[in-house]
Scaffold this active site. Structure first.
Site, PDB file in Angstrom:
ATOM      1  N   SER A 118       0.826  -1.208   0.000  1.00  0.00           N
ATOM      2  CA  SER A 118       0.000   0.000   0.000  1.00  0.00           C
ATOM      3  C   SER A 118       0.853   1.248   0.000  1.00  0.00           C
ATOM      4  CB  SER A 118      -0.866   0.052   1.262  1.00  0.00           C
ATOM      5  OG  SER A 118      -1.661  -1.075   1.351  1.00  0.00           O
ATOM      6  N   HIS A 139      -1.465  -3.237  -7.083  1.00  0.00           N
ATOM      7  CA  HIS A 139      -2.155  -2.855  -5.849  1.00  0.00           C
ATOM      8  C   HIS A 139      -3.652  -3.130  -5.990  1.00  0.00           C
ATOM      9  CE1 HIS A 139      -3.038   0.596  -2.762  1.00  0.00           C
ATOM     10  NE2 HIS A 139      -3.071  -0.580  -2.197  1.00  0.00           N
ATOM     11  N   GLU A 151      -4.296  -0.750  -9.106  1.00  0.00           N
ATOM     12  CA  GLU A 151      -3.351   0.354  -9.311  1.00  0.00           C
ATOM     13  C   GLU A 151      -2.023  -0.297  -9.715  1.00  0.00           C
ATOM     14  OE1 GLU A 151      -2.645   2.684  -5.729  1.00  0.00           O
ATOM     15  OE2 GLU A 151      -2.609   4.545  -6.859  1.00  0.00           O
ATOM     16  N   ASN A 189      -3.710   6.064  -2.015  1.00  0.00           N
ATOM     17  CA  ASN A 189      -3.523   6.477  -0.620  1.00  0.00           C
ATOM     18  C   ASN A 189      -3.055   7.922  -0.483  1.00  0.00           C
ATOM     19  OD1 ASN A 189      -4.408   4.286   0.959  1.00  0.00           O
ATOM     20  ND2 ASN A 189      -2.684   3.096   0.202  1.00  0.00           N
TER      21      ASN A 189
END
Ligand SMILES: NC(=O)c1ccc[n+]([C@@H]2O[C@H](COP(=O)([O-])OP(=O)(O)OC[C@H]3O[C@@H](n4cnc5c(N)ncnc54)[C@H](O)[C@@H]3O)[C@@H](O)[C@H]2O)c1
Length: 281
Positions: A118, A139, A151, A189
């Protein structure tokens, strides 16, 4: 690509193994902890039952999917055929660097090494190998069988060929891959965590209570879940760790974690998994 090895059989690893197997790939699921493998197979079976109940797959599909997953506790045994390894082990830089060094030594030359991290730099992870051109971020989002996004994170040395392979592979899973470059937090994120942090600041400063903040974002912005509830689900320790990566990586005070978040993590109030966060569970 037909043979997929998934390293780490926790929350994400079981979802990743489930998804690849459902779409016809042979999956080797590897974890150092034998009990985690048992739990993962049980979770996959339960999640497949849910799909059968919803009539999105048949009972025969379920059995075929389970039949495509083999479990291993030794890395060397689980990666012999791998065209790609998707690493979903514990989010800890030292663990990932050691794992990628080992994978580089054990895997065939053509094998792509992908990480589901992450927040850890793909470029840094790739530096533990001698195949940085074949190291990439893949991801997935939780829960993996449901969430459409992958991702795809290109490290400094990731080749165009590797990126194209992983984009095509994601599409074979009926996912939508989005290519991004390797900077702290990638895209997901980098945007999500400052929003969560700001919601925590709003609570900390007494602008409104938790339920009010979440209701504004749910009904006003059509978010399926408010940011404080989402933080509870992700885990407040995980949110804090990612904010620290952003803060350190960019050196900008706008990413500084809210003191309330820091305090809650220190107090062991970690969200859903600890029974208490912004809400009680
Ligand atoms: N949980 C999420 O919502 C989420 C979402 C996206 C990405 N991620 C990322 O996915 C990865 C896994 O997260 P998770 O939530 O599934 O963690 P988890 O703690 O549920 O599972 C991690 C598993 O890795 C195993 N493991 C640790 N070291 C290992 C090693 N050397 N070899 C093999 N297995 C090893 C552990 O035994 C454990 O079963 C992390 O990098 C995390 O940042 C998590």
């Amino acid at each position: 690509m037909q043979h997929i090895s998934v390293v780490g059989a926790g929350t994400m690893g079981n979802g990743i193994a489930h998804t690849f197997a459902q779409f016809g790939f042979d999956v080797a699921l590897i974890d150092v902890d034998a009990a985690a493998l048992v739990r993962a197979l049980a979770a996959i079976s339960n999640n497949l039952d849910r799909q059968v109940k919803k009539e999105t797959i048949t009972e025969a599909d379920k059995q075929r999917t389970l039949g495509r997953i083999t479990t291993y506790t030794a890395l060397a045994d689980g990666i012999t055929d791998a065209d790609i390894v998707v690493e979903a082990a514990t989010e800890n830089e030292a663990i990932k660097l050691r794992l990628f060094g080992e994978l580089d030594g054990l895997c065939a030359k053509h094998t792509i090494l992908a990480s589901n991290t992450s927040s850890i730099s793909i470029t840094k992870i790739a530096s533990a190998t001698r195949r940085a051109d074949r190291v990439i971020g893949m991801h997935f989002m939780n829960p993996v069988p449901v969430m459409k996004l992958v991702e795809v994170i290109k490290g400094y040395h990731t080749s165009e060929n590797t990126t194209r392979s992983v984009v095509a592979l994601s599409q074979r899973l009926d996912k939508t891959p989005v290519e991004v470059n390797d900077y702290p937090g990638f895209v997901a994120n980098r945007i999500l965590m400052p929003m969560i942090n700001e919601a925590i600041y709003a609570l900390y400063e007494g602008v409104a209570d938790a339920r009010a903040i979440d209701t504004v974002m749910k009904l006003g912005m059509a978010h399926p879940m408010g940011p404080l509830q989402l933080a509870d689900f992700i885990g407040l320790d995980v949110c804090l760790a990612i904010l620290r990566v952003l803060h350190e990586g960019f050196g900008h005070p706008k990413y500084a974690p809210c003191p309330l978040l820091v305090n809650m993590v220190a107090a062991g109030t970690l969200g859903k998994k600890s029974g208490r966060g912004f809400y009680d569970y």
